[in-house]
Design an enzyme around this catalytic site. Structure first.
Site, PDB file in Angstrom:
ATOM      1  N   ASP A 130       5.735   8.657   1.931  1.00 13.11           N
ATOM      2  CA  ASP A 130       5.655   8.479   3.391  1.00 13.11           C
ATOM      3  C   ASP A 130       7.021   8.520   4.073  1.00 13.11           C
ATOM      4  OD1 ASP A 130       2.885   7.972   2.923  1.00 13.11           O
ATOM      5  OD2 ASP A 130       3.415   5.924   2.372  1.00 13.11           O
ATOM      6  N   HIS A 174       0.415  14.224   4.967  1.00 19.30           N
ATOM      7  CA  HIS A 174       1.576  14.669   5.731  1.00 19.30           C
ATOM      8  C   HIS A 174       1.186  14.816   7.197  1.00 19.30           C
ATOM      9  CE1 HIS A 174       3.730  16.586   2.025  1.00 19.30           C
ATOM     10  NE2 HIS A 174       3.683  15.285   1.988  1.00 19.30           N
ATOM     11  N   ARG A 223      -4.127   2.012   5.259  1.00 20.48           N
ATOM     12  CA  ARG A 223      -3.657   0.677   4.866  1.00 20.48           C
ATOM     13  C   ARG A 223      -2.305   0.376   5.516  1.00 20.48           C
ATOM     14  NH1 ARG A 223      -3.774   1.002  -1.602  1.00 20.48           N
ATOM     15  NH2 ARG A 223      -3.122   3.126  -1.136  1.00 20.48           N
TER      16      ARG A 223
HETATM   17  P1  IMP Z   1      -3.018   7.205  -6.566  1.00 19.94           P
HETATM   18  O1  IMP Z   1      -2.014   8.295  -6.359  1.00 19.94           O
HETATM   19  O2  IMP Z   1      -4.165   7.268  -5.600  1.00 19.94           O
HETATM   20  O3  IMP Z   1      -3.472   7.106  -7.992  1.00 19.94           O
HETATM   21  O4  IMP Z   1      -2.289   5.814  -6.247  1.00 19.94           O
HETATM   22  C1  IMP Z   1      -1.257   5.296  -7.066  1.00 19.94           C
HETATM   23  C2  IMP Z   1      -0.203   4.578  -6.227  1.00 19.94           C
HETATM   24  O5  IMP Z   1       0.554   5.536  -5.501  1.00 19.94           O
HETATM   25  C3  IMP Z   1      -0.764   3.622  -5.191  1.00 19.94           C
HETATM   26  O6  IMP Z   1       0.126   2.523  -5.049  1.00 19.94           O
HETATM   27  C4  IMP Z   1      -0.773   4.435  -3.921  1.00 19.94           C
HETATM   28  O7  IMP Z   1      -0.716   3.621  -2.759  1.00 19.94           O
HETATM   29  C5  IMP Z   1       0.498   5.227  -4.108  1.00 19.94           C
HETATM   30  N1  IMP Z   1       0.496   6.503  -3.389  1.00 19.94           N
HETATM   31  C6  IMP Z   1      -0.120   7.638  -3.748  1.00 19.94           C
HETATM   32  N2  IMP Z   1       0.143   8.608  -2.856  1.00 19.94           N
HETATM   33  C7  IMP Z   1       0.960   8.092  -1.935  1.00 19.94           C
HETATM   34  C8  IMP Z   1       1.608   8.633  -0.782  1.00 19.94           C
HETATM   35  O8  IMP Z   1       1.504   9.812  -0.435  1.00 19.94           O
HETATM   36  N3  IMP Z   1       2.374   7.758  -0.093  1.00 19.94           N
HETATM   37  C9  IMP Z   1       2.551   6.478  -0.462  1.00 19.94           C
HETATM   38  N4  IMP Z   1       1.975   5.938  -1.529  1.00 19.94           N
HETATM   39  C10 IMP Z   1       1.183   6.743  -2.269  1.00 19.94           C
END
Ligand code: IMP
Length: 430
Positions: free
Chosen positions: A13, A41, A302
């Site tokens: 982010d 994005h 969130r």
């Molecule tokens: P997952 O990628 O959905 O498996 O999530 C794994 C971790 O990465 C979690 O803590 C998510 O909140 C974080 N996460 C995944 N993609 C992003 C993103 O694009 N921005 C910020 N956090 C992310």
């Protein structure tokens, strides 16, 4: 003519979309190399806000080919939805290419993502729930379904039958949940195959040939370096290679073809989901940053955890990515503070260190050591050259550059495309 990787230097982010969009104005190709629709994005052009999860940001620029490569996990339902959304807004998204090697996110991946998180209880990662981890796990276990399989419906049916048998055993026996129905999944996915098929090709060949013909290529990294499966804060990470090296692994373009790596860092820190974040502020200052920065997830909505800039973490990210220049975004969010802080070291078990650690147990215990700098009261969203910024803001930017050890090429002072201060135009030149 150049090939540039844009990579996030924190926990995602970082407003990479804005930087990619800036470069895309002169690019021929914009390429997603990792992750899936867990990424979000946002690009603001004039008064229009565009949010992307699967389609590369470059699609907004005429003449740009947007490529989804081998390293991406691909949810066809999200892709089809984004495509429709773009068409409704008059954007012809014809110049999209999708690698046949990309793995397809299936309904059982999303279900298992949720079930695994529930099973972990307090130890949960706080995933986006989009099925990312289970899909990458299948890829590594060599039990995944790829885009090549999806678009050949006979093959898809056979793969689905095979995979679902095993997944349903896990879903029912391990987690005690209801099994998924094969016919329902097939009926949902078969129409997606029709939409996706025209875009599918061998993207590695496309990109390697484009590189040979001296095309301008932007590799758009998703998430952030500290969420990288190997180099991040494991296990509180995503399941892909978010670092710049992921651009090679995820596309099949060799490292010698890459000219530059631009790192994107926010002027402060945010993190979504669980895991250590040493500079997190659980107070009014953190709340103020969240509200001013509209720090709510693009994908899940969130609230993001917010804190001061962590120079220890960003210096580590500069190293693992080989960053040659930094785009520092969202500086305008920090206007109005009497004083701003930068974390310059950690104290871990009473020992001071300026080195980041990916030993998460140690990172949980890291107490930030701050340097305090004077803040600035003025709003800076109209600043267009560095000299327009108040002296305190300029000093803050310079100090970050010094602590991280990398020059700064761009400062973001607002979400719009034009709210950008360019410090080093050459680095940003395609
Ligand atoms: P997952 O990628 O959905 O498996 O999530 C794994 C971790 O990465 C979690 O803590 C998510 O909140 C974080 N996460 C995944 N993609 C992003 C993103 O694009 N921005 C910020 N956090 C992310």
């Amino acid at each position: 003519m150049s090939i540039v990787v844009v990579v996030g230097m924190q926990w995602g982010d970082e407003a990479k979309g804005k930087v990619v969009d800036y470069l895309a104005q002169d690019a021929d190709y914009v390429v997603r190399y990792n992750g899936g629709n867990n990424a979000g994005h946002t690009v603001v052009i004039g008064d229009e806000v565009f949010k992307f999860h699967t389609v590369p940001v470059g699609v907004l620029n005429e003449g740009v080919t947007a490529v989804i490569t081998d390293g991406v996990v691909f949810d066809p339902s999200v892709f089809v939805g984004e495509l429709e959304g773009l068409r409704k807004r008059g954007i012809t998204a014809d110049r999209i290419k999708i690698s046949g090697n990309a793995h397809v996110i299936m309904p059982y991946h999303r279900l298992l993502d949720r079930l695994e998180e529930e099973y972990k209880g307090n130890g949960k990662i706080g995933t986006t729930g989009r099925g990312i981890g289970p899909c990458y796990a299948d890829k590594m276990s060599r039990t995944g379904i790829r885009v090549w399989d999806l678009v050949d419906l006979d093959r898809f049916r056979a793969r689905l039958t095979q995979c679902l048998q095993q997944k349903n055993k896990i879903i029912t026996s391990v987690y005690g949940a209801d099994p998924l129905d094969e016919a329902t999944i097939y009926e949902e996915y078969a129409p997606y195959a029709e939409v996706v098929r025209p875009y599918v090709c061998d993207t590695t060949t496309v990109l390697v040939e484009a590189a040979r013909e001296c095309a301008n290529i932007v590799f758009e990294g998703a998430h952030g370096s500290l969420l990288d499966i190997d180099h991040g804060t494991y296990p509180f990470v995503t399941s892909s290679h978010c670092v710049s090296g992921g651009a090679c692994v995820g596309t099949g373009v060799g490292p010698t073809a890459i000219d530059r790596v631009i790192g994107v860092a926010k002027a402060y820190t945010t993190r979504v989901g669980a895991g250590p974040c040493p500079t997190e502020l659980k107070d009014a200052v953190g709340d103020r940053i969240r509200e001013r920065g509209r720090e709510y997830g693009t994908t899940t909505g969130r609230p993001r955890r917010c804190g001061w800039f962590d120079a220890v973490a960003v210096r580590y990210a500069a190293r693992v990515n080989g960053v040659c220049s930094i785009a520092l975004t969202l500086l305008d969010v920090l206007s109005g503070f009497d004083m701003v802080k930068i974390c310059v070291a950690y104290s871990i078990d009473g020992k001071e260190t300026t080195e980041f650690t990916t030993d998460v147990d140690a990172l949980w215990r890291a107490v930030p050591i701050y340097e305090e700098l004077p803040g600035w009261k003025e709003e800076i969203t109209d600043a267009r050259v560095f000299e327009d910024l108040p002296a305190a803001a300029r000093r803050y930017v310079d100090r970050i550059s010094k602590l991280v050890g990398v020059p700064i090429c761009l400062v973001g002072v607002g979400p719009r495309r034009d709210q950008t201060i360019v410090l080093d135009g050459e680095v940003l030149q395609m």
